[in-house]
Motif scaffolding. Structure first.
Motif, PDB file in Angstrom:
ATOM      1  N   ILE A  40     -24.709   3.279  23.338  1.00 28.46           N
ATOM      2  CA  ILE A  40     -24.359   3.748  21.993  1.00 28.46           C
ATOM      3  C   ILE A  40     -23.358   4.885  22.124  1.00 28.46           C
ATOM      4  N   ILE A  41     -22.201   4.725  21.490  1.00 26.04           N
ATOM      5  CA  ILE A  41     -21.165   5.751  21.493  1.00 26.04           C
ATOM      6  C   ILE A  41     -21.331   6.637  20.267  1.00 26.04           C
ATOM      7  N   LEU A  42     -21.399   7.958  20.477  1.00 26.30           N
ATOM      8  CA  LEU A  42     -21.458   8.938  19.382  1.00 26.30           C
ATOM      9  C   LEU A  42     -20.104   9.634  19.332  1.00 26.30           C
ATOM     10  N   HIS A  43     -19.308   9.323  18.330  1.00 26.09           N
ATOM     11  CA  HIS A  43     -17.912   9.767  18.313  1.00 26.09           C
ATOM     12  C   HIS A  43     -17.761  11.217  17.862  1.00 26.09           C
ATOM     13  N   GLY A  44     -16.512  11.683  17.871  1.00 26.11           N
ATOM     14  CA  GLY A  44     -16.173  13.028  17.440  1.00 26.11           C
ATOM     15  C   GLY A  44     -15.520  13.028  16.068  1.00 26.11           C
ATOM     16  N   ILE A  45     -14.894  14.129  15.709  1.00 31.10           N
ATOM     17  CA  ILE A  45     -14.310  14.271  14.378  1.00 31.10           C
ATOM     18  C   ILE A  45     -13.237  13.224  14.135  1.00 31.10           C
ATOM     19  N   GLY A  46     -13.332  12.574  12.979  1.00 25.66           N
ATOM     20  CA  GLY A  46     -12.292  11.660  12.534  1.00 25.66           C
ATOM     21  C   GLY A  46     -12.311  10.305  13.207  1.00 25.66           C
ATOM     22  N   GLN A  47     -13.297  10.018  14.050  1.00 27.29           N
ATOM     23  CA  GLN A  47     -13.297   8.747  14.763  1.00 27.29           C
ATOM     24  C   GLN A  47     -14.193   7.716  14.093  1.00 27.29           C
ATOM     25  N   SER A  48     -14.227   7.795  12.782  1.00 25.62           N
ATOM     26  CA  SER A  48     -14.808   6.728  11.967  1.00 25.62           C
ATOM     27  C   SER A  48     -13.972   6.643  10.701  1.00 25.62           C
ATOM     28  N   GLU A  49     -14.027   5.506  10.054  1.00 26.69           N
ATOM     29  CA  GLU A  49     -13.275   5.315   8.824  1.00 26.69           C
ATOM     30  C   GLU A  49     -14.187   5.633   7.637  1.00 26.69           C
ATOM     31  N   VAL A  50     -13.797   6.633   6.864  1.00 28.74           N
ATOM     32  CA  VAL A  50     -14.573   7.060   5.698  1.00 28.74           C
ATOM     33  C   VAL A  50     -13.653   6.980   4.491  1.00 28.74           C
ATOM     34  N   PHE A  51     -14.023   6.149   3.516  1.00 25.52           N
ATOM     35  CA  PHE A  51     -13.166   5.911   2.360  1.00 25.52           C
ATOM     36  C   PHE A  51     -13.814   6.408   1.076  1.00 25.52           C
ATOM     37  N   LEU A  52     -12.960   6.808   0.134  1.00 27.18           N
ATOM     38  CA  LEU A  52     -13.422   7.183  -1.199  1.00 27.18           C
ATOM     39  C   LEU A  52     -13.500   5.926  -2.058  1.00 27.18           C
ATOM     40  N   TYR A  53     -14.660   5.708  -2.684  1.00 28.27           N
ATOM     41  CA  TYR A  53     -14.874   4.536  -3.527  1.00 28.27           C
ATOM     42  C   TYR A  53     -14.969   4.949  -4.991  1.00 28.27           C
ATOM     43  N   ASP A  54     -14.451   4.107  -5.862  1.00 25.95           N
ATOM     44  CA  ASP A  54     -14.531   4.334  -7.297  1.00 25.95           C
ATOM     45  C   ASP A  54     -15.947   4.002  -7.768  1.00 25.95           C
ATOM     46  N   GLU A  55     -16.583   4.962  -8.457  1.00 26.82           N
ATOM     47  CA  GLU A  55     -17.958   4.766  -8.901  1.00 26.82           C
ATOM     48  C   GLU A  55     -18.083   3.575  -9.852  1.00 26.82           C
ATOM     49  N   ALA A  56     -17.086   3.389 -10.718  1.00 22.59           N
ATOM     50  CA  ALA A  56     -17.161   2.350 -11.756  1.00 22.59           C
ATOM     51  C   ALA A  56     -16.914   0.956 -11.191  1.00 22.59           C
ATOM     52  N   THR A  57     -15.874   0.826 -10.365  1.00 18.64           N
ATOM     53  CA  THR A  57     -15.497  -0.503  -9.881  1.00 18.64           C
ATOM     54  C   THR A  57     -16.122  -0.864  -8.549  1.00 18.64           C
ATOM     55  N   GLY A  58     -16.556   0.135  -7.795  1.00 18.37           N
ATOM     56  CA  GLY A  58     -17.083  -0.126  -6.472  1.00 18.37           C
ATOM     57  C   GLY A  58     -16.022  -0.450  -5.448  1.00 18.37           C
ATOM     58  N   GLU A  59     -14.758  -0.243  -5.809  1.00 17.12           N
ATOM     59  CA  GLU A  59     -13.648  -0.534  -4.914  1.00 17.12           C
ATOM     60  C   GLU A  59     -13.113   0.763  -4.295  1.00 17.12           C
ATOM     61  N   ARG A  60     -12.449   0.614  -3.166  1.00 18.06           N
ATOM     62  CA  ARG A  60     -11.831   1.777  -2.535  1.00 18.06           C
ATOM     63  C   ARG A  60     -10.685   2.307  -3.396  1.00 18.06           C
ATOM     64  N   ASN A 127     -17.842   9.916  -3.796  1.00 20.02           N
ATOM     65  CA  ASN A 127     -18.441   8.671  -3.324  1.00 20.02           C
ATOM     66  C   ASN A 127     -17.752   8.226  -2.032  1.00 20.02           C
ATOM     67  N   MET A 128     -18.008   8.974  -0.970  1.00 18.20           N
ATOM     68  CA  MET A 128     -17.423   8.684   0.335  1.00 18.20           C
ATOM     69  C   MET A 128     -18.357   7.753   1.103  1.00 18.20           C
ATOM     70  N   GLN A 129     -17.813   6.658   1.589  1.00 17.91           N
ATOM     71  CA  GLN A 129     -18.621   5.680   2.306  1.00 17.91           C
ATOM     72  C   GLN A 129     -18.027   5.421   3.686  1.00 17.91           C
ATOM     73  N   VAL A 130     -18.917   5.343   4.662  1.00 17.96           N
ATOM     74  CA  VAL A 130     -18.518   5.163   6.055  1.00 17.96           C
ATOM     75  C   VAL A 130     -18.474   3.676   6.393  1.00 17.96           C
ATOM     76  N   MET A 131     -17.411   3.273   7.084  1.00 16.65           N
ATOM     77  CA  MET A 131     -17.346   1.917   7.627  1.00 16.65           C
ATOM     78  C   MET A 131     -18.257   1.872   8.848  1.00 16.65           C
ATOM     79  N   ARG A 132     -19.395   1.229   8.698  1.00 14.04           N
ATOM     80  CA  ARG A 132     -20.407   1.262   9.743  1.00 14.04           C
ATOM     81  C   ARG A 132     -20.367   0.008  10.610  1.00 14.04           C
ATOM     82  N   TYR A 133     -20.969   0.130  11.772  1.00 14.78           N
ATOM     83  CA  TYR A 133     -21.069  -0.977  12.716  1.00 14.78           C
ATOM     84  C   TYR A 133     -22.537  -1.132  13.103  1.00 14.78           C
ATOM     85  N   PRO A 134     -23.329  -1.747  12.220  1.00 15.30           N
ATOM     86  CA  PRO A 134     -24.773  -1.810  12.452  1.00 15.30           C
ATOM     87  C   PRO A 134     -25.169  -2.737  13.588  1.00 15.30           C
TER      88      PRO A 134
END
Length: 598
Positions: A40-60, A127-134
């Motif tokens: 399991i890799i535990l990354h550092g600052i900025g090494q994941s993609e975190v996007f702002l999502y629109d609360e109403a549409t659910g889109e980035r 509404n910041m959501q992380v692009m995860r790799y479960p």
């Protein structure tokens, strides 16, 4: 990190991490027993993609140029704050006193970094959501794999354990430390259950070290879940840069402010020396006020609520920083969380030792002999990797300041380990660190270019996959004290280009020169014991051959930089020595200052 990002780092107050961005490194060689289990890799600052999502549409949320608003890099739209800065700036330039510029800068800084805004619990407001790799890399799409292995060039790990045993724990680098720690613990348990194993390997990098601090403190039972743990430049006791920023200890003394600070952030480019002159258009007290305004806006109004950022404040600085930023009721819940992390931080080395005592194979890779960026007031007093001071990354190794050595006649402080842990260069006594037998040091390696050092990546792979306990003496091909090197361009550009050449079209002399240069490069790359300057010379030789045979073009000289850099440096130095550490108008308006600004 380029010059623009260094300016961003100055404003943001954290320059950590984009610690290991690079490109592929080959697999570790055979010759040892490989342990196959989940890594399991535990990354550092900025090494994941975190996007702002629109609360109403659910889109980035998209910007005008069609790109998406991300958590990193922050969506800095300077045009939105420019109108509010123009009048204070013009007034300050005309009248040579703070015409509301510091206050305007403070508001603008808070606005620009509002993406990171947290609530009173330390949770994201937006509404910041992380692009995860479960799932493992075997069950991740190609875009996800490309992102992960661009962030962490450990492709060689795939050849030894397979994609099915590589996991990437993605999290919001500016989120909530406690919440992320709980997610990490659940992530580990989920992988164990999924794979039917009793232990996993962890590779915490930079900021990932702070998550390990929290994990070991809040879930000590996790020690039983771990087999190999490979720390890479971990921020176990924070970063002196962040500590100084939270304390307001910026490099604003005379020489730092008007000579060194800005060029160090720009890596000595002519723009840095030019800015040394530009800031003289403002009175010195206004420049200091602007810097304080940035701190108040970014730290006071935004980052003081981010518990991941608080985890980067060194334990020795925490109490003063807490008094400065967390002494009001609005921060009560934040203060409770940061106090809890402070305890984990102070217990870090004890908890790491507990892992070792329980039979976990714990390793550490440290960069040193690169000064902290000169924005930090204590940059002259610390050995570092440019971003994190080495006492933090080395778990207490004793290291002389940058460019210096330990006192003449110095003897190793700890002798009961039974081995010599003094570096050949006389700078390091590794015996004082928590893990003297399993800590590896890379001299001259900068934090941000760690992933471009193929030796570090190969060492990481070796340690993460070793079935048995390794030490700095059991793998002589990876000496305890090694050196920096950057082979990214060579491995991914120059060498592949050279191997594609149809040598049948070359003259015998050119063919021999090309084959000799390729052989030299491959021989050096195969040797993990770095000789400073050797790979750079071989790279230059190979490139010169490619230019001669017409495969590559000789680079066009950058005459603009060649002329401007010495000229701007000279002017910066001349004005410092002749005009002194002040703005152009400071002497002229000194009487006015005494009347109106005291």
């Amino acid at each position: 990190m380029n010059a623009g990002k260094r300016v961003l780092a100055l404003l943001l107050g954290v320059t950590l991490l984009l610690g290991v961005l690079s490109l592929p490194v080959g697999a570790a060689g055979p010759g040892y027993e490989v342990d196959v289990r989940p890594n399991i890799i535990l990354h550092g600052i900025g090494q994941s993609e975190v996007f702002l999502y629109d609360e109403a549409t659910g889109e980035r949320v998209q910007k005008e140029d069609g790109s998406y608003v991300q958590g990193w890099p922050p969506a800095l739209d300077f045009m939105t704050v420019l109108p509010d800065l123009l009048l204070p700036l013009i007034g300050t330039l005309l009248f040579q006193f703070d015409f509301g510029l510091s206050d305007a800068i403070q508001k603008a800084a808070a606005t620009l970094f509002s993406t990171f805004e947290m609530d009173e619990d330390g949770m994201p407001v937006n509404n910041m959501q992380v692009m995860r790799y479960p799932k493992s890399m075997a069950e991740t799409d190609q875009a996800g794999k490309d992102f992960v292995f661009k962030s962490f060039p450990l492709q060689g790990l795939r050849d030894l354990v397979g994609d099915e045993n590589i996991y990437y724990f993605a999290y919001d680098s500016f989120g909530n430390n406690a919440a992320i720690t709980e997610e990490l613990y659940a992530f580990i348990q989920g992988i164990k259950a999924e794979k039917g194993v009793d232990k996993v390997n962890l590779i915490p990098v930079s900021l990932g070290g702070t998550l390990m601090n929290s994990l070991l403190e809040t879930h000590p039972d996790v020690i039983g879940d771990l087999y190999n743990v490979v720390y890479i430049i971990p921020a176990l006791d924070g970063s002196r840069i962040v500590g100084d920023l939270y304390l307001g200890n910026l490099s604003t003394s005379n020489e730092e402010l008007y000579r060194y600070m800005i060029p160090s952030l720009m890596e000595g480019e002519y723009l840095g020396y030019l800015l040394n002159l530009v800031i003289r258009l403002l009175p010195k007290r206004v420049v200091e006020g602007v810097l304080n305004g940035v701190l108040e806006g970014v730290v006071g109004e935004v980052l003081s609520y981010s518990t991941t950022m608080w985890s980067l404040v060194p334990s020795g600085d925490y109490e003063k920083a807490r008094e400065r930023w967390l002494n009001d009721s609005a921060h009560d819940k934040i203060r409770a969380q940061t106090d809890a992390y402070w305890k984990a931080q102070k217990n870090s080395r004890k908890n790491i030792q507990a892992m070792v005592d329980a039979g976990v194979h714990v390793y550490n890779i440290v960069d040193y002999d690169c000064p902290l960026y000169a924005i930090a007031g204590s940059y002259k007093d610390q050995n570092a990797d440019g971003v994190i001071h080495t006492d933090s990354t080395s778990m207490g190794g004793k290291i002389a300041n940058v460019g210096q050595t330990l006192p003449e006649g110095y003897k190793q402080a700890v002798t009961n380990c039974g081995h010599n842990h003094l570096s050949p260069d006389g700078m390091v006594d590794a015996s004082t660190g928590t893990l003297p037998e399993t800590t590896f040091y890379m001299k001259g390696q900068n934090h941000e270019s760690t992933g471009r050092n193929d030796v570090i990546m190969l060492l990481t792979i070796r340690l993460a996959t070793a079935a048995n306990q390794e030490t700095v003496f059991s793998i002589p091909e990876f000496p305890q004290f090694n050196y920096a090197r950057d082979t990214r361009g060579l491995r991914t550009g120059t060498l592949p280009d050279a191997k594609k050449v149809d040598t049948s079209t070359l003259s015998p002399q050119d063919k021999a020169a090309l084959e000799s240069a390729i052989a030299e490069v491959e021989q050096i790359l195969a040797d993990t014991r770095v000789v400073p300057g050797q790979i750079e010379a071989a790279d230059a030789r190979l490139h010169a051959v490619l230019v001669k045979i017409g495969v590559r073009s000789a680079p066009e000289p950058d005459y603009t930089a060649m002329i401007l850099e010495p000229v701007t440096w000279f002017l910066s130095e001349v004005f410092y020595y002749l005009w002194g550490p002040r703005g152009f108008g400071d002497s002229i308006f000194s009487i006015w200052y005494n009347i109106d600004l005291t």
